[in-house]
Design a protein around this motif. Structure first.
Motif, PDB file in Angstrom:
ATOM      1  N   ASP A  36      48.966  33.200  34.963  1.00  0.00           N
ATOM      2  CA  ASP A  36      50.135  32.871  34.148  1.00  0.00           C
ATOM      3  C   ASP A  36      51.153  33.998  34.094  1.00  0.00           C
ATOM      4  O   ASP A  36      52.184  33.869  33.418  1.00  0.00           O
ATOM      5  N   GLY A  37      50.888  35.110  34.746  1.00  0.00           N
ATOM      6  CA  GLY A  37      51.825  36.223  34.760  1.00  0.00           C
ATOM      7  C   GLY A  37      51.716  37.153  33.576  1.00  0.00           C
ATOM      8  O   GLY A  37      52.591  38.009  33.382  1.00  0.00           O
ATOM      9  N   LEU A  38      50.663  37.052  32.770  1.00  0.00           N
ATOM     10  CA  LEU A  38      50.472  37.922  31.615  1.00  0.00           C
ATOM     11  C   LEU A  38      49.539  39.082  31.911  1.00  0.00           C
ATOM     12  O   LEU A  38      49.174  39.829  30.995  1.00  0.00           O
ATOM     13  N   PHE A  39      49.134  39.246  33.161  1.00  0.00           N
ATOM     14  CA  PHE A  39      48.276  40.353  33.565  1.00  0.00           C
ATOM     15  C   PHE A  39      48.562  40.628  35.037  1.00  0.00           C
ATOM     16  O   PHE A  39      49.327  39.907  35.675  1.00  0.00           O
ATOM     17  N   PHE A  40      47.976  41.661  35.587  1.00  0.00           N
ATOM     18  CA  PHE A  40      48.223  42.024  36.978  1.00  0.00           C
ATOM     19  C   PHE A  40      47.816  40.874  37.900  1.00  0.00           C
ATOM     20  O   PHE A  40      46.719  40.317  37.794  1.00  0.00           O
ATOM     21  N   SER A  41      48.710  40.550  38.807  1.00  0.00           N
ATOM     22  CA  SER A  41      48.488  39.393  39.669  1.00  0.00           C
ATOM     23  C   SER A  41      47.321  39.577  40.628  1.00  0.00           C
ATOM     24  O   SER A  41      46.807  38.588  41.178  1.00  0.00           O
ATOM     25  N   VAL A  42      46.871  40.806  40.838  1.00  0.00           N
ATOM     26  CA  VAL A  42      45.765  41.037  41.756  1.00  0.00           C
ATOM     27  C   VAL A  42      44.491  40.379  41.250  1.00  0.00           C
ATOM     28  O   VAL A  42      43.612  39.984  42.034  1.00  0.00           O
ATOM     29  N   PHE A  43      44.380  40.216  39.917  1.00  0.00           N
ATOM     30  CA  PHE A  43      43.176  39.607  39.357  1.00  0.00           C
ATOM     31  C   PHE A  43      43.179  38.088  39.466  1.00  0.00           C
ATOM     32  O   PHE A  43      42.189  37.445  39.102  1.00  0.00           O
ATOM     33  N   SER A  44      44.253  37.490  39.928  1.00  0.00           N
ATOM     34  CA  SER A  44      44.298  36.041  40.115  1.00  0.00           C
ATOM     35  C   SER A  44      43.897  35.623  41.525  1.00  0.00           C
ATOM     36  O   SER A  44      43.898  34.428  41.824  1.00  0.00           O
ATOM     37  N   ARG A  45      43.571  36.574  42.368  1.00  0.00           N
ATOM     38  CA  ARG A  45      43.169  36.251  43.737  1.00  0.00           C
ATOM     39  C   ARG A  45      41.748  35.697  43.742  1.00  0.00           C
ATOM     40  O   ARG A  45      40.841  36.261  43.142  1.00  0.00           O
TER      41      ARG A  45
ATOM     42  N   SER B 212      26.084  35.000  31.053  1.00  0.00           N
ATOM     43  CA  SER B 212      27.111  34.210  30.375  1.00  0.00           C
ATOM     44  C   SER B 212      28.372  35.034  30.129  1.00  0.00           C
ATOM     45  O   SER B 212      29.490  34.554  30.372  1.00  0.00           O
ATOM     46  N   ASN B 213      28.219  36.260  29.663  1.00  0.00           N
ATOM     47  CA  ASN B 213      29.385  37.112  29.412  1.00  0.00           C
ATOM     48  C   ASN B 213      30.094  37.490  30.704  1.00  0.00           C
ATOM     49  O   ASN B 213      31.335  37.442  30.780  1.00  0.00           O
ATOM     50  N   LEU B 214      29.319  37.856  31.720  1.00  0.00           N
ATOM     51  CA  LEU B 214      29.932  38.242  32.988  1.00  0.00           C
ATOM     52  C   LEU B 214      30.510  37.039  33.726  1.00  0.00           C
ATOM     53  O   LEU B 214      31.384  37.194  34.586  1.00  0.00           O
ATOM     54  N   PHE B 215      30.050  35.840  33.412  1.00  0.00           N
ATOM     55  CA  PHE B 215      30.594  34.629  34.016  1.00  0.00           C
ATOM     56  C   PHE B 215      31.928  34.251  33.384  1.00  0.00           C
ATOM     57  O   PHE B 215      32.853  33.808  34.069  1.00  0.00           O
ATOM     58  N   SER B 216      32.054  34.418  32.062  1.00  0.00           N
ATOM     59  CA  SER B 216      33.258  33.963  31.356  1.00  0.00           C
ATOM     60  C   SER B 216      34.400  34.977  31.430  1.00  0.00           C
ATOM     61  O   SER B 216      35.569  34.586  31.557  1.00  0.00           O
ATOM     62  N   LEU B 217      34.089  36.259  31.318  1.00  0.00           N
ATOM     63  CA  LEU B 217      35.128  37.285  31.239  1.00  0.00           C
ATOM     64  C   LEU B 217      36.082  37.278  32.433  1.00  0.00           C
ATOM     65  O   LEU B 217      37.308  37.255  32.249  1.00  0.00           O
ATOM     66  N   PRO B 218      35.618  37.268  33.683  1.00  0.00           N
ATOM     67  CA  PRO B 218      36.579  37.284  34.798  1.00  0.00           C
ATOM     68  C   PRO B 218      37.451  36.038  34.854  1.00  0.00           C
ATOM     69  O   PRO B 218      38.591  36.105  35.346  1.00  0.00           O
ATOM     70  N   ARG B 219      36.977  34.920  34.356  1.00  0.00           N
ATOM     71  CA  ARG B 219      37.766  33.695  34.398  1.00  0.00           C
ATOM     72  C   ARG B 219      38.910  33.723  33.392  1.00  0.00           C
ATOM     73  O   ARG B 219      39.967  33.136  33.637  1.00  0.00           O
TER      74      ARG B 219
ATOM     75  N   ILE C  24      35.822  40.113  38.713  1.00  0.00           N
ATOM     76  CA  ILE C  24      34.396  40.251  38.378  1.00  0.00           C
ATOM     77  C   ILE C  24      33.936  41.695  38.533  1.00  0.00           C
ATOM     78  O   ILE C  24      33.290  42.267  37.640  1.00  0.00           O
ATOM     79  N   LEU C  25      34.266  42.315  39.650  1.00  0.00           N
ATOM     80  CA  LEU C  25      33.780  43.674  39.916  1.00  0.00           C
ATOM     81  C   LEU C  25      34.452  44.705  39.011  1.00  0.00           C
ATOM     82  O   LEU C  25      33.788  45.620  38.497  1.00  0.00           O
ATOM     83  N   VAL C  26      35.763  44.568  38.784  1.00  0.00           N
ATOM     84  CA  VAL C  26      36.471  45.560  37.964  1.00  0.00           C
ATOM     85  C   VAL C  26      36.005  45.499  36.516  1.00  0.00           C
ATOM     86  O   VAL C  26      35.644  46.526  35.910  1.00  0.00           O
ATOM     87  N   PHE C  27      35.980  44.319  35.942  1.00  0.00           N
ATOM     88  CA  PHE C  27      35.610  44.228  34.530  1.00  0.00           C
ATOM     89  C   PHE C  27      34.105  44.346  34.332  1.00  0.00           C
ATOM     90  O   PHE C  27      33.659  44.728  33.248  1.00  0.00           O
ATOM     91  N   GLY C  28      33.304  44.034  35.343  1.00  0.00           N
ATOM     92  CA  GLY C  28      31.887  44.347  35.257  1.00  0.00           C
ATOM     93  C   GLY C  28      31.642  45.840  35.225  1.00  0.00           C
ATOM     94  O   GLY C  28      30.763  46.327  34.488  1.00  0.00           O
TER      95      GLY C  28
ATOM     96  N   THR D 274      33.719  32.298  48.441  1.00  0.00           N
ATOM     97  CA  THR D 274      32.923  32.078  47.233  1.00  0.00           C
ATOM     98  C   THR D 274      33.666  31.287  46.164  1.00  0.00           C
ATOM     99  O   THR D 274      33.046  30.796  45.217  1.00  0.00           O
ATOM    100  N   LYS D 275      35.006  31.181  46.263  1.00  0.00           N
ATOM    101  CA  LYS D 275      35.830  30.437  45.305  1.00  0.00           C
ATOM    102  C   LYS D 275      35.720  31.000  43.889  1.00  0.00           C
ATOM    103  O   LYS D 275      35.729  30.264  42.902  1.00  0.00           O
ATOM    104  N   VAL D 276      35.611  32.319  43.772  1.00  0.00           N
ATOM    105  CA  VAL D 276      35.587  32.993  42.472  1.00  0.00           C
ATOM    106  C   VAL D 276      36.511  34.207  42.539  1.00  0.00           C
ATOM    107  O   VAL D 276      36.738  34.766  43.625  1.00  0.00           O
ATOM    108  N   PRO D 277      37.052  34.665  41.393  1.00  0.00           N
ATOM    109  CA  PRO D 277      37.894  35.877  41.386  1.00  0.00           C
ATOM    110  C   PRO D 277      37.036  37.133  41.499  1.00  0.00           C
ATOM    111  O   PRO D 277      36.645  37.737  40.498  1.00  0.00           O
TER     112      PRO D 277
END
Length: 660
Positions: free
Chosen positions: A350-359, A335-342, A371-375, A364-367
């Motif tokens: 929205d431009g409030l963080f590095f745009s690389v994380f919005s890819r 649950s935590n690892l599912f919510s945090l990357p989203r 997921i990997l960086v914050f995990g 798989t249709k997931v960021p």
């Protein structure tokens, strides 16, 4: 002087940019993520986020040290309090079906700077919560093997004695987080099915604990001989409630997943209610079983359930409990690892963080990058930080996020109609032509209402026609009266305009409500601080203690009154807090009442068509009346001769004059 004026204007523009609101697209259902989660998927995600280590550890700790057997009452009160916060998340998730949870909700209703702060607060909350659960998972598994993993690490790897850090690197906790992040990066369906498997095993183990535990229950353990049901009194129950409240942290994963739900308007509120109900039922029943199996003062806080079965002579049941606890902790980790990357994805988009994380990965249709960086960052926290130090930070972030979401709901409902909610997806649509207009009396009205009013008058314009009946004219007068009385959201109600219009009439729509919400939050926090710390820590004299209580209580009540005298946005097709409860109750009553009255109405319609049509049109809504009046012919054809039409019309007119 000119430089001072230009500097002030620049500062005002800067402040306006900090408080600007996020405007959603017309089609809020459009997303780069994959909408495939059903109500069951969301409900199991919520159950997995709430039913974790707290069920196997927190129940024994609160029962022994804080509340005794009255931990059952503590969980009930904490469940009701969590329900209030969960309903706010459910309303936002239905109206704004976008990922981001509390960050997105604050951005839509309060402003950008507050959304930025809440976003980072939620990110830290998820990182700390996931690392703490991983540490608990590692410690529980290590205790099954008699702490051999800890002894091997301290002997062959390293050991250190540093404040706020663990005594040895917890390689097992870091490894489980990395493995879970790897599986979550495969897509939302893989994450959902993993959560289904672990949740099913956890529910089976909970059912085993309840059935076998009630068979071993002894009511003597609640008797006065063992200290009674509430040995610590009411204060112990409330102190236990404050601790048990954090057992329900995790339902916001449903709102964070609303952008991947197939039908978020219905699935998010339903899944929130189901998951919270199941979690509260599990906590209450397990705590009941635990305190009935063994005396509460003999419980082991670290492994209460397994120790209770062991003391009753069923040591084999302890292994089943251990398997259930590990599966429950796995669902919390997912649950935590599912919510945090989203949430990171929403901020980056929205431009409030590095745009690389919005890819978003096209397959798989997931960021995946988020997921990997914050995990990995979460695994690093679990590797070196101590569990107790992490949990102390968790409670502050959770309280702040819940407070802002609850306040944002109030502000959003009283926002002016320059942001109109689309009926199809519940999103915000900004349009210059949707500014509030003025009616003939100078009052501000909803632009959609003004359009309906124009259309109505266009249809009914012209000279009175000979075939117009008295009921048609009566409906037209009532429609005109209802349109004139309807006002824009965020403005004073019509009944309070003569009394408060001079004081609050010049304010922008929703401005008074926003300041009232701020005063409400400040007065509530100050009131609680005075009640908790006034006599002991602050050593206030009685007169100042009483004066502060009176002042903050009056500010609190005045803020509520100012919010109440303003108009809300008209009800939408999406879920709303409290209104849904009364709506379901009234809907049930109407359904039962309608069934009992159905045959009589059919008989009336068959015998007296004009009278039945007149009664139904009088009790129907404005929209239904307009539809009926537009599509039905103005002349009512009866099965009998047409001479009876004038007689029925005269009788209805006479009845109406008598009522008036």
């Amino acid at each position: 002087m000119a430089s001072c004026v230009s500097g002030c204007s620049s500062m005002m523009r800067f402040c306006q940019k900090l408080n600007r609101l996020k405007t959603l697209e017309d089609d809020v259902m459009a997303t780069s993520l994959k909408r495939c989660l059903s109500t069951v998927d969301l409900a199991l995600l919520g159950v997995g986020g709430m039913v974790g280590s707290g069920l196997y550890v927190l129940t024994g700790t609160v029962a022994k040290d804080t509340a005794g057997p009255a931990v059952v009452v503590s969980f009930i009160i904490a469940g009701v309090a969590s329900l209030m916060a969960a309903l706010c998340y459910a309303e936002f998730g239905a109206r704004v079906p976008k990922t981001g949870s509390a960050y997105m909700f604050t951005y839509v209703s309060v402003g950008e700077i507050w959304a930025f702060l809440i976003g980072w607060n939620v990110i830290l909350e998820y990182m700390i919560g996931g690392a703490a659960v991983a540490r608990a998972w590692s410690g529980y598994l290590d205790s099954i093997f008699n702490h051999r993993i800890q002894n091997f690490t301290e002997s062959h790897v390293m050991r250190w004695d540093v404040p706020f850090l663990t005594h040895y690197p917890d390689l097992l906790a870091a490894s489980i987080l990395l493995v879970a992040s790897f599986f979550i990066s495969f897509g939302v369906r893989v994450s959902s099915w993993l959560n289904h498997i672990f949740s099913a095993i956890s529910m089976v183990v909970i059912a085993f604990i309840l059935v076998f535990g009630f068979a071993l229950a002894d009511p003597v353990n609640w008797s006065a001989r063992e200290g009674g049901f509430a040995p610590f009194g009411f204060s112990g129950i409330m102190a236990g409630t404050a601790t048990c409240f954090y057992a329900f942290v995790g339902f916001d994963v449903i709102a964070a997943s609303s952008e991947e739900a197939s039908n978020p308007q219905k699935a998010v509120p339903t899944a929130t209610a189901i998951s919270l109900g199941l979690a509260a039922t599990a906590y209450v029943l397990v705590s009941t079983v635990l305190t009935l199996m063994v005396p509460w003062h003999t419980l082991d806080p670290n492994s209460a359930l397994s120790d209770a079965f062991f003391r009753r002579g069923y040591s084999w049941a302890g292994f089943i409990v251990a398997v259930g606890s590990i599966c429950a902790m796995n669902t919390v980790l997912l649950s935590n690892l599912f919510s945090l990357p989203r949430i990171v994805y929403a901020m980056a988009e929205d431009g409030l963080f590095f745009s690389v994380f919005s890819r978003v990965n096209p397959v798989t249709k997931v960021p995946v990058i988020a997921i990997l960086v914050f995990g990995s960052l979460m695994a690093f926290l679990a590797l070196i930080f101590d569990l107790e130090a992490l949990v102390q930070f968790l409670s502050i972030g959770t309280l702040l996020a819940y407070t802002f979401v609850a306040a944002s709901i109030i502000v959003l409902r009283f926002q002016s109609d320059k942001s109109t909610w689309s009926s199809g997806g519940g999103g915000i649509k900004t349009d210059a032509s949707s500014t509030p207009s003025l009616n003939q009396s100078g009052q501000q009205v909803d632009p959609s209402v003004a359009v309906n009013e124009t259309q109505t008058f266009a249809q009914d314009s012209g000279e009175p026609k000979e075939y117009e009946s008295f009921s048609d004219k009566l409906q037209l007068v009532e429609r005109q009266k209802a349109v004139k009385e309807r006002r824009a959201a965020g403005t004073l109600k019509a009944c309070w305009e003569p009394y408060l219009g001079r004081i609050l009439g010049d304010c922008e729509p929703g401005e008074v409500v926003a300041f009232s919400v701020l005063a409400l939050m400040v007065s509530a926090v100050s009131l609680c601080a005075v009640l908790v710390f006034g006599n002991n820590q602050l050593n206030l004299p009685m007169w100042s203690f009483t004066l502060l209580l009176v002042i903050f209580s009056l500010v609190f009540l005045l803020s509520l009154a100012l919010i109440w005298v303003h108009e809300q946005q008209p009800n939408h097709k999406t879920f709303q807090v409290f209104w849904c409860i009364s709506g379901m109750a009234s809907g049930t009553v109407r359904k039962v009442y309608g069934k009992s009255r159905g045959r009589k109405w059919q008989h009336d319609t068959w015998s007296f068509p004009a009278a039945a049509w007149w009664r139904q049109s009088r009790t129907s809504s404005l929209k239904d009346t307009l539809t009926t009046h537009t599509h039905q012919p103005s002349t009512i054809h009866l099965p009998a001769e047409r001479g009876r039409e004038s007689d029925d019309e005269e009788r209805m007119k006479g009845r109406w004059e008598k009522r008036c």
